[in-house]
Design a protein around this motif. Structure first.
Motif, PDB file in Angstrom:
ATOM      1  N   LEU A 371       0.831  -1.198   0.000  1.00  0.00           N
ATOM      2  CA  LEU A 371       0.000   0.000   0.000  1.00  0.00           C
ATOM      3  C   LEU A 371       0.866   1.250   0.000  1.00  0.00           C
ATOM      4  O   LEU A 371       0.632   2.192  -0.765  1.00  0.00           O
ATOM      5  CB  LEU A 371      -0.917  -0.004   1.224  1.00  0.00           C
ATOM      6  CG  LEU A 371      -1.692   1.303   1.504  1.00  0.00           C
ATOM      7  CD1 LEU A 371      -2.651   1.618   0.376  1.00  0.00           C
ATOM      8  CD2 LEU A 371      -2.437   1.196   2.831  1.00  0.00           C
ATOM      9  N   LYS A 372       1.875   1.272   0.858  1.00  0.00           N
ATOM     10  CA  LYS A 372       2.752   2.434   0.958  1.00  0.00           C
ATOM     11  C   LYS A 372       3.456   2.696  -0.369  1.00  0.00           C
ATOM     12  O   LYS A 372       3.546   3.849  -0.837  1.00  0.00           O
ATOM     13  CB  LYS A 372       3.771   2.194   2.070  1.00  0.00           C
ATOM     14  CG  LYS A 372       4.753   3.344   2.279  1.00  0.00           C
ATOM     15  CD  LYS A 372       5.701   3.013   3.425  1.00  0.00           C
ATOM     16  CE  LYS A 372       6.746   4.111   3.603  1.00  0.00           C
ATOM     17  NZ  LYS A 372       7.685   3.796   4.708  1.00  0.00           N
ATOM     18  N   GLY A 373       3.916   1.620  -1.015  1.00  0.00           N
ATOM     19  CA  GLY A 373       4.604   1.779  -2.289  1.00  0.00           C
ATOM     20  C   GLY A 373       3.694   2.326  -3.372  1.00  0.00           C
ATOM     21  O   GLY A 373       4.088   3.208  -4.150  1.00  0.00           O
ATOM     22  N   ARG A 374       2.468   1.807  -3.430  1.00  0.00           N
ATOM     23  CA  ARG A 374       1.547   2.277  -4.461  1.00  0.00           C
ATOM     24  C   ARG A 374       1.168   3.735  -4.253  1.00  0.00           C
ATOM     25  O   ARG A 374       1.046   4.511  -5.208  1.00  0.00           O
ATOM     26  CB  ARG A 374       0.292   1.404  -4.460  1.00  0.00           C
ATOM     27  CG  ARG A 374       0.495  -0.024  -4.950  1.00  0.00           C
ATOM     28  CD  ARG A 374       0.930  -0.040  -6.416  1.00  0.00           C
ATOM     29  NE  ARG A 374      -0.108   0.486  -7.294  1.00  0.00           N
ATOM     30  CZ  ARG A 374      -1.028  -0.275  -7.900  1.00  0.00           C
ATOM     31  NH1 ARG A 374      -1.020  -1.585  -7.702  1.00  0.00           N
ATOM     32  NH2 ARG A 374      -1.929   0.274  -8.689  1.00  0.00           N
ATOM     33  N   ILE A 375       0.936   4.132  -2.983  1.00  0.00           N
ATOM     34  CA  ILE A 375       0.578   5.520  -2.713  1.00  0.00           C
ATOM     35  C   ILE A 375       1.756   6.439  -3.025  1.00  0.00           C
ATOM     36  O   ILE A 375       1.595   7.500  -3.638  1.00  0.00           O
ATOM     37  CB  ILE A 375       0.135   5.689  -1.252  1.00  0.00           C
ATOM     38  CG1 ILE A 375      -1.214   4.982  -1.029  1.00  0.00           C
ATOM     39  CG2 ILE A 375       0.003   7.163  -0.894  1.00  0.00           C
ATOM     40  CD1 ILE A 375      -1.731   5.070   0.375  1.00  0.00           C
ATOM     41  N   MET A 376       2.953   6.037  -2.602  1.00  0.00           N
ATOM     42  CA  MET A 376       4.123   6.861  -2.872  1.00  0.00           C
ATOM     43  C   MET A 376       4.348   7.012  -4.371  1.00  0.00           C
ATOM     44  O   MET A 376       4.677   8.106  -4.856  1.00  0.00           O
ATOM     45  CB  MET A 376       5.359   6.217  -2.229  1.00  0.00           C
ATOM     46  CG  MET A 376       5.318   6.176  -0.711  1.00  0.00           C
ATOM     47  SD  MET A 376       5.491   7.802   0.034  1.00  0.00           S
ATOM     48  CE  MET A 376       7.187   8.163  -0.377  1.00  0.00           C
ATOM     49  N   ARG A 377       4.152   5.940  -5.126  1.00  0.00           N
ATOM     50  CA  ARG A 377       4.448   5.962  -6.556  1.00  0.00           C
ATOM     51  C   ARG A 377       3.321   6.581  -7.379  1.00  0.00           C
ATOM     52  O   ARG A 377       3.556   7.421  -8.250  1.00  0.00           O
ATOM     53  CB  ARG A 377       4.729   4.538  -7.038  1.00  0.00           C
ATOM     54  CG  ARG A 377       5.095   4.466  -8.521  1.00  0.00           C
ATOM     55  CD  ARG A 377       5.488   3.054  -8.913  1.00  0.00           C
ATOM     56  NE  ARG A 377       4.362   2.118  -8.802  1.00  0.00           N
ATOM     57  CZ  ARG A 377       4.234   1.216  -7.847  1.00  0.00           C
ATOM     58  NH1 ARG A 377       5.138   1.137  -6.876  1.00  0.00           N
ATOM     59  NH2 ARG A 377       3.195   0.403  -7.810  1.00  0.00           N
ATOM     60  N   ASP A 378       2.086   6.173  -7.085  1.00  0.00           N
ATOM     61  CA  ASP A 378       0.983   6.565  -7.961  1.00  0.00           C
ATOM     62  C   ASP A 378       0.239   7.807  -7.492  1.00  0.00           C
ATOM     63  O   ASP A 378      -0.399   8.479  -8.304  1.00  0.00           O
ATOM     64  CB  ASP A 378      -0.029   5.415  -8.073  1.00  0.00           C
ATOM     65  CG  ASP A 378       0.602   4.168  -8.673  1.00  0.00           C
ATOM     66  OD1 ASP A 378       1.650   4.299  -9.325  1.00  0.00           O
ATOM     67  OD2 ASP A 378       0.036   3.076  -8.481  1.00  0.00           O
ATOM     68  N   ARG A 402      -7.723  -1.122  -1.714  1.00  0.00           N
ATOM     69  CA  ARG A 402      -8.708  -1.881  -2.478  1.00  0.00           C
ATOM     70  C   ARG A 402      -8.958  -1.222  -3.835  1.00  0.00           C
ATOM     71  O   ARG A 402      -9.196  -1.888  -4.832  1.00  0.00           O
ATOM     72  CB  ARG A 402     -10.020  -1.946  -1.705  1.00  0.00           C
ATOM     73  CG  ARG A 402      -9.935  -2.767  -0.419  1.00  0.00           C
ATOM     74  CD  ARG A 402      -9.719  -4.220  -0.712  1.00  0.00           C
ATOM     75  NE  ARG A 402      -9.635  -5.010   0.514  1.00  0.00           N
ATOM     76  CZ  ARG A 402      -9.385  -6.295   0.534  1.00  0.00           C
ATOM     77  NH1 ARG A 402      -9.176  -6.952  -0.582  1.00  0.00           N
ATOM     78  NH2 ARG A 402      -9.300  -6.938   1.700  1.00  0.00           N
ATOM     79  N   LEU A 403      -8.943   0.108  -3.859  1.00  0.00           N
ATOM     80  CA  LEU A 403      -9.180   0.808  -5.110  1.00  0.00           C
ATOM     81  C   LEU A 403      -7.990   0.714  -6.056  1.00  0.00           C
ATOM     82  O   LEU A 403      -8.145   0.651  -7.271  1.00  0.00           O
ATOM     83  CB  LEU A 403      -9.497   2.295  -4.830  1.00  0.00           C
ATOM     84  CG  LEU A 403     -10.822   2.559  -4.093  1.00  0.00           C
ATOM     85  CD1 LEU A 403     -10.902   4.049  -3.759  1.00  0.00           C
ATOM     86  CD2 LEU A 403     -11.996   2.143  -4.944  1.00  0.00           C
ATOM     87  N   LEU A 404      -6.788   0.721  -5.470  1.00  0.00           N
ATOM     88  CA  LEU A 404      -5.605   0.712  -6.296  1.00  0.00           C
ATOM     89  C   LEU A 404      -5.278  -0.645  -6.891  1.00  0.00           C
ATOM     90  O   LEU A 404      -4.686  -0.745  -7.943  1.00  0.00           O
ATOM     91  CB  LEU A 404      -4.405   1.201  -5.481  1.00  0.00           C
ATOM     92  CG  LEU A 404      -4.439   2.679  -5.032  1.00  0.00           C
ATOM     93  CD1 LEU A 404      -3.242   2.983  -4.157  1.00  0.00           C
ATOM     94  CD2 LEU A 404      -4.476   3.591  -6.236  1.00  0.00           C
ATOM     95  N   ILE A 405      -5.685  -1.713  -6.180  1.00  0.00           N
ATOM     96  CA  ILE A 405      -5.344  -3.061  -6.654  1.00  0.00           C
ATOM     97  C   ILE A 405      -6.143  -3.354  -7.927  1.00  0.00           C
ATOM     98  O   ILE A 405      -7.312  -3.153  -7.981  1.00  0.00           O
ATOM     99  CB  ILE A 405      -5.652  -4.099  -5.570  1.00  0.00           C
ATOM    100  CG1 ILE A 405      -4.719  -3.867  -4.389  1.00  0.00           C
ATOM    101  CG2 ILE A 405      -5.466  -5.519  -6.114  1.00  0.00           C
ATOM    102  CD1 ILE A 405      -4.971  -4.791  -3.230  1.00  0.00           C
TER     103      ILE A 405
END
Length: 405
Positions: A371-378, A402-405
């Motif tokens: 989760l942290k990686g996706r938020i930091m990146r996207d 859940r939304l990002l996956i």
């Protein structure tokens, strides 16, 4: 508390994606499991739910005539206090000094101030009796409005309130104020006196071109149990002209439609409610499940499954009564063999009924890092706002995951 259902097949529509409800730290927890014991490979599907102007002559004569035969009935009384004079009003210094004497006195002599006590009648009164009651009233407010408010609050008898309106009408050339009519209407609705609701409805139609929202809501709720229930739909349309009806207004109209077997109207109202971004009342959804018992209609069943999907996706948790309705509907489906039972869920998340472990809403270290990686990146694109956060804080971003996956 957990609700388990077993049957000969599963409803796959509800579980196209992984369920995301988890263990609830509160002591009361409701989960619905649907089990398919048949086939080569035993499968279990489930979702989780946590429980937690002058008045017309017609109206005047109507009120007066209905009260004439009620004046000789006997009954007891209930004591109600009116507003007492303010202790810090002008000229009240003597009273304050009497309440707080400076000299040493016995506690037995320190008496509280005397308040005006009148009695709410529990039987219809004659004009003379109402006159006497008004004379005894020493409150600051208008007697008629005060006594009608007390009656509405205490759910007094409709007959008693009717005699009050007849007394007021006789004193005012047949005029009864709007506030008194609404309070009388609230009593009629509470006691489900449908004929009285219709009488007040006729009076209001003759006198007022439009009502305030409270009057509309009372009339809608009172009319749904009568043969004239469709007029509640007309009142709903009147509300739409000035504002969005409340979910309670929609609930009453839906209940009325289902009560009179108008299923299509009920579903249309439900869809209209959702289109206004209103969250349905649980009793609205419960009414659909109660109506659907023993109905062999795939289209209706699919709509009920949509309601379950709506609950899951919006994290809405029905209470125990609604859970019983869901259980009863599954068990009543013709040709199926669903069996439900209520059980408990351990703190570990394991169901004592089927042994399945409920998916936790808390993030594992791996999920948190993802989760942290996706938020930091996207989302943040290289920012450092979340570099020092913790898995506990990260739980707040579970929905984002859940939304990002």
């Amino acid at each position: 508390m957990t609700f388990c259902l077993s049957g000969i097949r599963k409803f796959t529509k509800l579980w196209k994606s992984n369920p995301h409800h988890g263990h609830n730290p509160l002591p009361y927890y409701l989960s619905l499991f649907l089990t398919n014991p048949c086939g080569i490979k035993k499968q279990q599907t489930w979702f989780s739910l946590k429980a937690l102007s002058p008045q017309k002559t017609k109206g005047t004569s109507l009120l007066s005539a209905k009260a004439r035969h009620l004046r000789n009935e006997e009954g007891s009384t209930v004591q109600v206090s009116s507003d007492s004079p303010h202790l810090f009003a002008a000229g009240a210094a003597k009273k304050r000094s009497q309440m707080n004497p400076q000299s040493k006195q016995s506690k037995d002599n320190d008496l509280p101030p005397v308040r005006n006590i009148i009695q709410l009648p529990t039987k219809p009164l004659t004009s003379e009796e109402w006159d006497k009651l008004k004379e005894d009233f020493k409150g600051k407010t208008d007697f008629e409005n005060w006594i009608s408010s007390q009656m509405a609050h205490c759910h007094s008898s409709v007959d008693v309130a009717k005699s009050l309106l007849a007394w007021v009408a006789a004193k005012n050339n047949g005029i009864v104020g709007y506030n008194l009519l609404v309070k009388y209407l609230s009593l009629c609705v509470f006691h489900k006196q449908t004929s009285e609701v219709i009488d007040v409805y006729e009076i209001m139609k003759a006198r007022y071109k439009s009502l305030e929202s409270g009057g509309y809501s009372l009339l809608i709720r009172g009319l749904i149990y009568s043969d004239r229930w469709r007029e509640s739909l007309l009142l709903l349309e009147d509300i739409k002209k000035v504002m969005t009806p409340s979910k309670k207004n929609y609930n009453d109209c839906i209940q009325g439609a289902l009560l009179h077997q108008e299923v299509t109207i009920a579903w249309n109202l439900y869809q209209e409610l959702l289109s206004h971004d209103l969250i349905p009342m649980m009793e609205t959804l419960k009414a659909f499940f109660d109506f659907g018992k023993d109905i062999n209609d795939d289209q209706y069943s699919n709509k009920l499954l949509d309601i379950l999907l709506y609950l899951r996706n919006n994290q809405l948790y029905p209470g125990e009564s609604f859970a019983h309705s869901i259980k009863a509907w599954f068990e009543s489906i013709p040709g199926k063999q669903w069996k439900g039972q209520f059980t408990t869920v351990q703190k570990s998340g394991q169901c004592l009924g089927c042994g399945k472990t409920i998916e936790s809403i808390h993030l594992s270290p791996e999920e948190y890092e993802f989760l942290k990686g996706r938020i930091m990146r996207d989302v943040i694109d290289g920012g450092d706002q979340y570099k020092k956060t913790t898995p506990q804080v990260g739980n707040g971003f579970h929905c984002i995951l859940r939304l990002l996956i």
